[in-house]
Design a protein around this motif. Structure first.
Motif, mmCIF file in Angstrom:
data_model
loop_
_atom_site.group_PDB
_atom_site.id
_atom_site.type_symbol
_atom_site.label_atom_id
_atom_site.label_comp_id
_atom_site.label_asym_id
_atom_site.label_seq_id
_atom_site.Cartn_x
_atom_site.Cartn_y
_atom_site.Cartn_z
ATOM 1 N N GLN A 44 47.461 3.258 -23.458
ATOM 2 C CA GLN A 44 47.512 4.711 -23.605
ATOM 3 C C GLN A 44 48.624 5.261 -22.719
ATOM 4 O O GLN A 44 48.627 5.052 -21.498
ATOM 5 N N GLU A 58 48.444 2.973 -19.481
ATOM 6 C CA GLU A 58 47.244 2.328 -18.954
ATOM 7 C C GLU A 58 46.757 1.288 -19.941
ATOM 8 O O GLU A 58 46.638 1.573 -21.136
ATOM 9 N N LEU A 60 43.962 -0.844 -21.650
ATOM 10 C CA LEU A 60 42.524 -0.722 -21.906
ATOM 11 C C LEU A 60 42.091 -1.851 -22.823
ATOM 12 O O LEU A 60 42.659 -2.042 -23.902
ATOM 13 N N PRO A 72 34.727 -0.965 -24.038
ATOM 14 C CA PRO A 72 34.639 -1.605 -22.724
ATOM 15 C C PRO A 72 33.579 -0.986 -21.820
ATOM 16 O O PRO A 72 33.071 -1.658 -20.933
ATOM 17 N N VAL A 92 43.548 -9.815 -18.394
ATOM 18 C CA VAL A 92 44.073 -8.454 -18.490
ATOM 19 C C VAL A 92 45.313 -8.317 -17.598
ATOM 20 O O VAL A 92 46.349 -7.805 -18.032
ATOM 21 N N ASN A 115 43.009 -1.363 -14.882
ATOM 22 C CA ASN A 115 41.682 -1.091 -14.316
ATOM 23 C C ASN A 115 41.155 -2.334 -13.613
ATOM 24 O O ASN A 115 41.146 -3.421 -14.184
ATOM 25 N N ILE A 116 40.749 -2.150 -12.387
ATOM 26 C CA ILE A 116 40.233 -3.268 -11.603
ATOM 27 C C ILE A 116 38.775 -2.981 -11.270
ATOM 28 O O ILE A 116 38.447 -1.932 -10.723
ATOM 29 N N SER A 117 37.918 -3.921 -11.629
ATOM 30 C CA SER A 117 36.492 -3.741 -11.351
ATOM 31 C C SER A 117 36.212 -4.011 -9.873
ATOM 32 O O SER A 117 36.865 -4.850 -9.255
ATOM 33 N N GLN A 120 35.969 -7.588 -8.971
ATOM 34 C CA GLN A 120 37.234 -8.308 -8.794
ATOM 35 C C GLN A 120 37.795 -8.095 -7.390
ATOM 36 O O GLN A 120 38.386 -8.986 -6.798
ATOM 37 N N ASP A 178 38.571 8.370 -12.015
ATOM 38 C CA ASP A 178 37.361 9.175 -12.232
ATOM 39 C C ASP A 178 37.033 10.094 -11.067
ATOM 40 O O ASP A 178 35.867 10.293 -10.720
ATOM 41 N N LYS A 201 37.817 13.185 -16.633
ATOM 42 C CA LYS A 201 37.713 13.981 -17.866
ATOM 43 C C LYS A 201 36.842 15.218 -17.673
ATOM 44 O O LYS A 201 37.127 16.270 -18.218
ATOM 45 N N GLY A 235 42.046 12.626 -19.928
ATOM 46 C CA GLY A 235 41.105 13.265 -20.860
ATOM 47 C C GLY A 235 41.565 14.619 -21.368
ATOM 48 O O GLY A 235 40.754 15.472 -21.714
ATOM 49 N N ILE A 236 42.887 14.820 -21.442
ATOM 50 C CA ILE A 236 43.412 16.077 -21.991
ATOM 51 C C ILE A 236 43.241 16.063 -23.512
ATOM 52 O O ILE A 236 43.817 15.229 -24.192
ATOM 53 N N GLY A 255 45.775 11.771 -22.324
ATOM 54 C CA GLY A 255 44.627 12.224 -23.120
ATOM 55 C C GLY A 255 44.905 12.164 -24.607
ATOM 56 O O GLY A 255 46.054 12.000 -25.038
#
Ligand code: C2E
Ligand code: CA
Ligand code: CA
Length: 276
Positions: A44, A58, A60, A72, A92, A115-117, A120, A178, A201, A235-236, A255
């Motif tokens: 995205q 990003e 995903l 996901p 990833v 994105n890193i959990s 991880q 977030d 968002k 999230g636009i 977004g």
């Protein structure tokens, strides 16, 4: 009545059991899907708020074989619980960084957000995995953004803190994903080496009438800017939200209004058109 109460309990148990089996099924599947390279990355775009140019993207993860509604949000938590996240996370990282190298070479794309959990982050080999990937692909660590959700910090473990500092010292950029209205979020900004804040968002709720919510958002944006954080609004979905973010002088926008997550080939086309 007693009877219906009992039925209710049975009902819950059955549901719980079904859920448990579903999770075990997914967990078992993740390993084999990974082996068969059945996952895909979608990308995205992230836009510069001033120039409206795509400056980053990003990654995903997608599981195309599954129902498209199966995102996901559902399988990443299961992968996390079962340590499958290590294999998936590595895949990833290497895939996204290889793609970044291609786009840096042929187009003017600047950054790749991954994105890193939290799981991880707690494992020792994350830094070496990232270092190996950027060395092999010949990209600068500064062009790799690691997006970490707030929940990673709930534990306040030394391990997570040490890992973030090590990654930051190696030049990787850290984004707090977030970011919301919680007070805890603000504390994290002081405790960890964070470069970028992604406004959740939920912060993008239209505020045509202004009001308290808008004042809080404006104050927050001002504070973040003064602390030299780069601010990304995610999230636009509407032009009103976009205008609001531009008015607040946020740095970057992302977004559905601007672009949805898409396969690499589609973003390639977009980038090529923009570079002309
Ligand atoms: P996230 O990191 O907050 O990613 C943004 C999510 O919002 C994505 O959902 C994206 O498709 C969606 N989104 C983007 N723009 C808009 C918009 O304008 N409106 C709305 N309503 N949604 C928008 P997706 O792809 O389903 O990912 C969900 C979550 O799964 C991600 O949330 C992230 O936490 C996690 N995730 C995705 N890929 C990975 C991965 O490779 N590794 C890890 N650890 N987590 C991942
Ligand atoms: Ca993210
Ligand atoms: Ca997010």
């Amino acid at each position: 009545s007693k009877q219906s109460g009992k039925n209710k309990i049975c009902f819950y148990e059955a549901r719980y059991q079904a859920e448990f089996h579903r999770r075990v099924g997914i967990r078992n599947e993740i390993g084999s899907i990974l082996k068969d390279s059945g996952f895909r990355l979608f990308y995205q775009p992230i836009y510069d708020a001033k120039t409206s140019k795509i400056v980053g993207t990003e990654a995903l993860v997608r599981w195309p074989e599954k129902d498209p509604s199966y995102g996901p949000d559902e399988f990443i938590p299961i992968a996390e619980e079962s340590r499958m996240i290590d294999g998936l996370g590595k895949w990833v990282i290497t895939t996204a960084i290889k793609q970044l190298a291609k786009w840096q070479e042929t187009n003017s794309l600047l950054t790749m957000s991954i994105n890193i959990s939290p799981v991880q982050l707690e494992h020792d080999d994350l830094l070496s995995c990232l270092s190996d990937a950027i060395t092999a692909a010949k990209v600068a660590p500064e062009s790799v953004v690691l997006e970490i959700t707030e929940t990673a910090f709930f534990k306040h473990s030394d391990k997570i803190s040490d890992a973030l500092h090590a990654l930051s010292q190696h030049g990787f950029k850290i984004a707090l994903d977030d970011f919301g209205m919680g007070f805890s979020s603000i504390a994290h900004l002081m405790d960890y080496p964070i470069d970028i804040v992604k406004l959740d968002k939920s912060m993008q709720i239209p505020s045509a009438t202004g009001g308290r919510r808008q004042q809080v958002l404006a104050g927050l944006a001002l504070m973040l800017r003064q602390l030299n954080f780069e601010i990304v609004a995610e999230g636009i979905e509407t032009a009103a939200q976009q205008d609001n973010c531009i008015g607040l002088e946020l740095d970057k926008l992302q977004g559905f209004l601007l672009a949805r997550p898409m396969p690499a080939s589609d973003l390639q086309t977009l980038l090529a058109a923009a570079d002309e």
